[in-house]
Design a protein around this motif. Structure first.
Motif, short mmCIF file in Angstrom:
data_model
loop_
_atom_site.label_atom_id
_atom_site.label_comp_id
_atom_site.label_asym_id
_atom_site.label_seq_id
_atom_site.Cartn_x
_atom_site.Cartn_y
_atom_site.Cartn_z
N ALA A 12 3.71 -0.31 5.78
CA ALA A 12 4.23 0.59 4.75
C ALA A 12 5.58 0.10 4.22
CB ALA A 12 4.39 1.99 5.32
N GLY A 13 5.72 0.09 2.90
CA GLY A 13 7.00 -0.25 2.29
C GLY A 13 7.31 -1.73 2.25
N SER A 14 6.32 -2.56 2.61
CA SER A 14 6.59 -4.01 2.59
C SER A 14 6.56 -4.56 1.17
CB SER A 14 5.60 -4.76 3.49
OG SER A 14 4.26 -4.51 3.10
N GLY A 15 6.11 -3.74 0.21
CA GLY A 15 6.12 -4.17 -1.18
C GLY A 15 4.75 -4.53 -1.73
N LYS A 16 3.71 -4.20 -0.98
CA LYS A 16 2.34 -4.60 -1.38
C LYS A 16 1.99 -4.16 -2.80
CE LYS A 16 0.43 -2.27 1.92
NZ LYS A 16 1.66 -1.70 2.47
N SER A 17 2.18 -2.85 -3.08
CA SER A 17 1.76 -2.34 -4.39
C SER A 17 2.55 -2.99 -5.52
CB SER A 17 1.95 -0.82 -4.49
OG SER A 17 1.25 -0.19 -3.46
N SER A 18 3.88 -2.99 -5.39
CA SER A 18 4.71 -3.53 -6.48
C SER A 18 4.43 -5.00 -6.70
CB SER A 18 6.20 -3.39 -6.16
OG SER A 18 6.45 -2.31 -5.34
N VAL A 19 4.32 -5.74 -5.60
CA VAL A 19 4.12 -7.19 -5.72
C VAL A 19 2.70 -7.50 -6.23
CG1 VAL A 19 4.02 -9.33 -4.39
CG2 VAL A 19 5.90 -7.72 -4.00
N GLU A 161 14.03 2.32 3.98
CA GLU A 161 15.03 2.63 2.95
C GLU A 161 14.42 2.54 1.54
OE1 GLU A 161 18.78 0.76 3.64
OE2 GLU A 161 19.56 1.45 1.71
N ARG A 162 13.57 1.53 1.35
CA ARG A 162 12.89 1.40 0.04
C ARG A 162 12.09 2.67 -0.25
NH1 ARG A 162 10.04 -4.50 0.79
NH2 ARG A 162 11.87 -5.82 0.41
N ARG A 163 11.31 3.12 0.77
CA ARG A 163 10.46 4.29 0.58
C ARG A 163 11.30 5.55 0.33
NH1 ARG A 163 5.20 4.08 1.45
NH2 ARG A 163 5.34 2.66 -0.28
N TRP A 164 12.43 5.65 1.04
CA TRP A 164 13.32 6.81 0.91
C TRP A 164 13.89 6.88 -0.51
CZ3 TRP A 164 19.02 6.85 1.17
CH2 TRP A 164 19.53 8.15 1.21
N LYS A 165 14.31 5.71 -1.03
CA LYS A 165 14.86 5.68 -2.40
C LYS A 165 13.83 6.16 -3.41
CE LYS A 165 18.46 2.21 -1.91
NZ LYS A 165 18.67 0.75 -1.85
N GLU A 166 12.57 5.79 -3.18
CA GLU A 166 11.50 6.25 -4.07
C GLU A 166 11.40 7.77 -4.05
OE1 GLU A 166 7.64 3.34 -4.40
OE2 GLU A 166 8.01 4.32 -2.52
N HIS A 167 11.47 8.34 -2.85
CA HIS A 167 11.40 9.80 -2.72
C HIS A 167 12.58 10.46 -3.44
CE1 HIS A 167 7.91 10.21 -0.25
NE2 HIS A 167 8.37 9.43 0.70
N ASP A 208 7.77 -12.93 4.21
CA ASP A 208 8.74 -11.90 4.59
C ASP A 208 9.67 -11.71 3.39
OD1 ASP A 208 11.02 -10.52 5.50
OD2 ASP A 208 10.53 -11.06 7.56
N ASN A 209 9.62 -10.51 2.80
CA ASN A 209 10.44 -10.30 1.60
C ASN A 209 11.59 -9.33 1.86
OD1 ASN A 209 9.26 -7.78 1.49
ND2 ASN A 209 8.31 -8.03 -0.49
N THR A 210 12.07 -9.33 3.12
CA THR A 210 13.22 -8.47 3.47
C THR A 210 14.37 -8.70 2.48
OG1 THR A 210 12.62 -8.60 5.80
CG2 THR A 210 14.89 -7.94 5.30
N ALA A 211 14.63 -9.99 2.18
CA ALA A 211 15.78 -10.31 1.33
C ALA A 211 15.33 -10.81 -0.04
CB ALA A 211 16.63 -11.37 2.03
N MET A 212 14.13 -10.42 -0.44
CA MET A 212 13.62 -10.88 -1.74
C MET A 212 13.23 -9.69 -2.60
SD MET A 212 11.37 -14.06 -0.41
CE MET A 212 10.03 -13.97 -1.53
N GLY A 213 13.44 -9.83 -3.90
CA GLY A 213 13.03 -8.78 -4.84
C GLY A 213 11.54 -8.92 -5.17
O1 CDP Z 1 2.82 -0.72 -1.16
P1 CDP Z 1 3.91 -0.78 -0.13
O2 CDP Z 1 4.02 0.48 0.67
O3 CDP Z 1 3.81 -1.98 0.75
O4 CDP Z 1 5.30 -0.95 -0.89
P2 CDP Z 1 5.67 -0.62 -2.42
O5 CDP Z 1 5.23 0.77 -2.71
O6 CDP Z 1 5.21 -1.70 -3.31
O7 CDP Z 1 7.24 -0.72 -2.36
C1 CDP Z 1 8.06 0.31 -1.82
C2 CDP Z 1 9.37 0.35 -2.61
O8 CDP Z 1 10.11 -0.83 -2.33
C3 CDP Z 1 9.18 0.40 -4.11
O9 CDP Z 1 10.11 1.32 -4.65
C4 CDP Z 1 9.53 -1.00 -4.58
O10 CDP Z 1 10.11 -1.01 -5.86
C5 CDP Z 1 10.52 -1.45 -3.53
N1 CDP Z 1 10.54 -2.92 -3.27
C6 CDP Z 1 11.71 -3.62 -3.34
O11 CDP Z 1 12.76 -3.01 -3.62
N2 CDP Z 1 11.75 -4.96 -3.09
C7 CDP Z 1 10.65 -5.62 -2.76
N3 CDP Z 1 10.71 -6.93 -2.51
C8 CDP Z 1 9.41 -4.93 -2.67
C9 CDP Z 1 9.39 -3.56 -2.94
#
Ligand code: CDP
Ligand code: CDP
Length: 239
Positions: A12-19, A161-167, A208-213
Motif C-alpha cells: 500500500a502506498g508504494s505508488g502503484k496506481s500513480s506510476v 505519509e503519502r497515503r495520509w496526505k491524500e486523506h 524502490d521509489n522511496t526517494a523518487m517522484g
Molecule cells: O497504488 P498505491 O497504493 O501503491 O499508491 P498510489 O495511490 O499510487 O500513491 C499513494 C500516494 O503517494 C499518491 O498521493 C501519490 O501521488 C503519492 N506518490 C508520491 O508522492 N511519490 C511516488 N513516487 C509515488 C506516489
C-alpha cells in the motif's frame, strides 16, 4: 509495434496506481487498478452488513457483483484521475477510497473463491496485451507470463505519509498514526495470507521509489519496457 503486458505489484502506498497510470499514458496502454475491484466488493459487503468472516456469503457476493472499471475522460485523465469504478452500474469511485473499505478489502482478499472470481475478470480484461495492471498478485498469479514485472517498494513511513496526505486533501479526519497502523496491518495481512500473498515474483524487477517522484519512477519503467521490446525484436530478427 508489439504491445506488452506489464504487471506492477507492491504494498500500500508504494505508488502503484500513480506510476502505472503514468506509464500507461506514456505508452498508450490500458490501465487497470485491480485493487479497486476488491475495494468495490468490500464496499458492497459493508453496505449489506455481510460479516467479513463469512467466506460463503462473501464468495456469493463476489459472484453476484458486477464491477466495471472505466477509463476516465481525457480531461480527467490529464488531471491524474483513477479508473472510474462502477458497482452494479452505480459509480463508487470515491466511496471505495476510505481506510474502512481498504481494511475490508484486504480481509475479503484472503478468500480463495472471491479471488477466483476477480482474477478471471482481470485476465479477461488484459487478454489482448497492451496493458499496465497493478495489484498484489499480478506478476505471480494473474499474468505469470507478463513480459515485464515490477515490484514497487518504498519505506513504510514514506508510504503511510503519502497515503495520509491524500486523506488530508480529501478532507478525511484521520491522523498519521492511524494511517501508519492501517497500512502496517494491511501489509501484514496481504503478505502473510495463504492464498496469493504479496510476494515479489522471482523475475520481477525491484524498484524502490522511496526517494523518487512519480514521473521519475514512471520513466525508469518505460526504459525497462523499451529494453524488453528491443530484446524481443532482436530475438525475433537475429542479424
Ligand atoms: O497504488 P498505491 O497504493 O501503491 O499508491 P498510489 O495511490 O499510487 O500513491 C499513494 C500516494 O503517494 C499518491 O498521493 C501519490 O501521488 C503519492 N506518490 C508520491 O508522492 N511519490 C511516488 N513516487 C509515488 C506516489
Ligand atoms: O491502493 P492500495 O495499495 O492501498 O490498495 P489497493 O491496491 O486498492 O488494494 C486494496 C486491498 O485489496 C489490498 O490491501 C489487498 O488486500 C487487496 N488486493 C489483492 O489482494 N490483490 C490485488 N491484486 C489487488 C488488491
Amino acid at each position: 509495434m508489439q504491445k506488452l503486458t506489464i504487471a506492477i505489484d507492491g504494498p500500500a502506498g508504494s505508488g502503484k496506481s500513480s506510476v502505472a497510470r503514468r506509464v500507461s499514458a506514456i505508452l498508450g496502454y490500458l490501465y487497470l487498478d485491480s485493487g479497486a475491484m476488491y475495494r468495490a466488493v468490500a464496499l458492497k459487503a459493508l453496505l449489506r452488513n455481510v460479516p467479513l468472516n463469512d467466506e460463503c456469503a462473501l464468495s456469493t457476493l463476489a459472484r453476484e457483483s458486477h464491477v466495471e472499471l472505466r477509463r476516465p475522460n481525457p480531461e480527467q485523465e490529464a488531471a491524474g484521475a483513477n479508473n472510474q469504478v462502477f458497482l452494479d452500474s452505480v459509480e463508487v469511485t470515491s466511496e471505495i477510497r476510505t481506510e474502512e473499505v481498504a481494511q475490508a478489502a484486504s480481509r475479503l482478499a484472503t478468500i480463495q473463491e472471491v479471488r477466483k472470481v476477480l482474477v478471471t475478470e482481470q485476465q479477461r480484461a488484459g487478454a489482448g496485451g497492451g496493458i499496465v495492471m497493478e495489484g498484489r498478485d499480478i506478476g505471480t498469479v494473474v499474468f505469470p507470463n507478463a513480459q515485464l514485472k515490477i515490484f514497487l517498494e518504498a519505506a513504510p513511513d514514506v508510504r503511510a505519509e503519502r497515503r495520509w496526505k491524500e486523506h488530508l486533501q480529501k478532507g478525511h479526519q484521520i491522523t498519521l498514526t492511524e494511517v501508519m497502523e492501517e497500512v502496517r496491518e494491511r501489509d501484514r495481512r496481504d503478505r502473510e495470507r495463504k492464498v496469493s500473498p504479496l510476494v515479489r515474483a522471482a523475475d520481477a524487477v525491484l524498484v524502490d521509489n522511496t526517494a523518487m517522484g512519480i514521473d521519475e519512477t514512471a520513466r525508469v519503467i518505460v526504459m525497462l519496457v523499451k529494453d524488453r521490446l528491443t530484446q524481443s525484436q532482436k530475438a525475433g530478427n537475429p542479424s
